[in-house]
Write a protein that holds these residues in place. Structure first.
Motif, short mmCIF file in Angstrom:
data_model
loop_
_atom_site.label_atom_id
_atom_site.label_comp_id
_atom_site.label_asym_id
_atom_site.label_seq_id
_atom_site.Cartn_x
_atom_site.Cartn_y
_atom_site.Cartn_z
N ARG A 1 0.81 -1.22 0.00
CA ARG A 1 0.00 0.00 0.00
C ARG A 1 0.84 1.27 0.00
O ARG A 1 0.47 2.26 -0.61
N SER A 2 1.96 1.25 0.69
CA SER A 2 2.79 2.46 0.77
C SER A 2 3.38 2.83 -0.59
O SER A 2 3.84 3.96 -0.78
N TYR A 3 3.35 1.88 -1.55
CA TYR A 3 3.92 2.17 -2.87
C TYR A 3 2.88 2.67 -3.87
O TYR A 3 3.23 2.97 -5.01
N GLY B 1 3.59 10.50 -1.77
CA GLY B 1 4.14 9.35 -1.05
C GLY B 1 5.65 9.40 -1.01
O GLY B 1 6.25 10.47 -1.04
N ARG B 2 6.26 8.24 -0.99
CA ARG B 2 7.72 8.17 -1.01
C ARG B 2 8.16 6.91 -1.73
O ARG B 2 7.43 5.91 -1.72
N PRO B 3 9.29 6.95 -2.38
CA PRO B 3 10.26 8.05 -2.44
C PRO B 3 9.76 9.19 -3.32
O PRO B 3 9.16 8.96 -4.37
N ILE C 1 -3.75 -3.98 -5.32
CA ILE C 1 -3.19 -3.69 -4.00
C ILE C 1 -4.27 -3.24 -3.02
O ILE C 1 -4.36 -3.75 -1.90
N THR C 2 -5.12 -2.33 -3.45
CA THR C 2 -6.06 -1.69 -2.52
C THR C 2 -7.39 -2.40 -2.40
O THR C 2 -8.10 -2.26 -1.40
N ALA D 1 -1.87 4.64 6.38
CA ALA D 1 -1.01 3.56 5.94
C ALA D 1 -0.14 4.00 4.77
O ALA D 1 0.89 3.40 4.50
N VAL D 2 -0.57 5.03 4.04
CA VAL D 2 0.22 5.56 2.95
C VAL D 2 0.97 6.79 3.45
O VAL D 2 0.34 7.76 3.85
N PRO D 3 2.31 6.78 3.45
CA PRO D 3 3.07 7.93 3.93
C PRO D 3 2.67 9.21 3.21
O PRO D 3 2.53 9.22 1.99
#
Length: 364
Positions: free
Chosen positions: A97-99, A187-189, A336-337, A359-361
């Motif tokens: 999820r963070s991606y 988000g990141r990076p 993913i989601t 959950a997502v930066p």
């Protein structure tokens, strides 16, 4: 609570309104140049449908396919055969999820850069030199710099382009993609994430010079609770694209589909009539698009979408692959989601919970 629900409904409603308005405009797109064919057969829609729907060798396979799909869905709902496997898959995909912001950025940043250097505007069907604009927007998305602003600028350019050249509806996924990026951020990076960290560190020179940081944090807090709508927006964007392609490029314009069948001799690949090829593909795309819009078996529909894209790329050797990267990206996000809010899946599987927005930066 009611105000929050009302605001969410308005946001989803606005997204649907934009998608539906663009979809309706497909019928008025008069000057069509297609990706892989220079012309189309001179076939009236009524004539094509009348001949196809009275041919048992067309209607029979279509009905058989529909029955198989319905039986498969009913069987899964009544006796889930791979429940543990599905659960394990969801858990594994949830770890990515963070991606999601990064995935969305590269899925649309790369096609924009490719369009700039390729000499076309967003769609390979629109030969317009806009290298500087598209390369700049694409690189900013890739680096994640001023991401939300860039996404809205890109969406604005696309909508202006649609007014001038309606054939840009071939890339309808840009609406859902840019809206999703504008909502979820970089988000990141990303450059935004790095600059935010530096600006937020006490005593830094950059922190004293940065006039955006504090305003950005306030804005992010205001929209944080709405970030759970990203899967819904992605579903609407991807589903509307499928419906528009199935309806506008096959059912309402059968001559285009028939020309593609002729050019690549698809009837030798699968011994079926050209009418069955076109009508079957159109109805399948419409059905898949409606399933995505409604959030019905979302992950399975997204996986099917990726299969359709892949099959198209192998079947049409001169198809511009770069133009479809955004579609791959949107489908991958849904793997993913899952469906997100306002979906039929939420009724079918009420025990499945959504990942919180945190959950997502976050980044600007």
């Amino acid at each position: 609570m009611r105000d929050t629900l009302r605001t969410r409904v308005r946001l989803v409603g606005a997204t649907m309104a934009v998608s539906i308005a663009l979809l309706v405009a497909v019928e008025s797109a008069l000057a069509h140049e297609e990706y892989v064919v220079d012309g189309e057969r001179d076939v009236a829609v009524g004539e094509f449908l009348a001949e196809s729907l009275t041919d048992p060798f067309v209607v029979g396979p279509l009905l058989a396919g529909a029955v198989l799909v319905l039986v498969g869905i009913a069987g899964y709902l009544v006796v889930p055969p791979v429940e543990r496997d599905v659960g394990a898959f969801r858990a594994a995909m949830g770890e990515y999820r963070s991606y999601v912001p990064w995935l969305l950025r590269i899925s649309f940043g790369i096609p924009l850069i490719g369009a700039g250097f390729g000499g076309y505007f967003i769609s390979p069907a629109v030969h317009v030199q806009a290298r500087l604009l598209q390369v700049a927007l694409g690189f900013l998305l890739l680096f994640g710099f001023a991401t939300r602003v860039v996404a809205l600028l890109t969406l604005g350019c696309y909508l202006i382009g649609v007014v001038v050249r309606p054939i840009l509806l071939l890339q309808l996924e840009f609406v859902g993609g840019m809206l999703a990026i504008a909502l979820i951020g970089s988000g990141r990076p990303s450059a935004d994430h790095v600059l935010q960290r530096v600006a937020g560190t006490p005593g830094t020179l950059y922190g004293r010079l940065d006039i955006v940081h504090d305003r950005a944090r306030v804005f992010q807090e205001r929209i944080r609770e709405y970030r759970t709508l990203v899967p819904t927006i992605v579903r609407l964007g991807l589903g509307s694209t499928f419906v528009s392609l199935g309806l506008g490029q096959k059912i309402l314009r059968p001559g285009i589909g028939l020309a593609v069948v002729d050019k690549y001799e698809l009837t030798t690949v699968v011994p079926a009539s050209p009418e069955l090829w076109v009508l079957g593909a159109g109805l399948a795309e419409i059905g898949l698009g409606l399933a995505l819009v409604g959030g019905f078996f979302t992950r399975a529909s997204a996986a099917s979408a990726i299969g359709v894209f892949s099959l198209t790329l192998f079947a049409l050797p001169d198809d511009p692959v770069l133009a479809h990267v955004g579609l791959f990206g949107l489908a991958s996000v849904l793997l993913i989601t899952g469906s997100g809010p306002y979906a039929i899946d939420r009724r079918l599987e009420p025990v499945e919970t959504e990942e919180p927005a945190d959950a997502v930066p976050e980044a600007a």
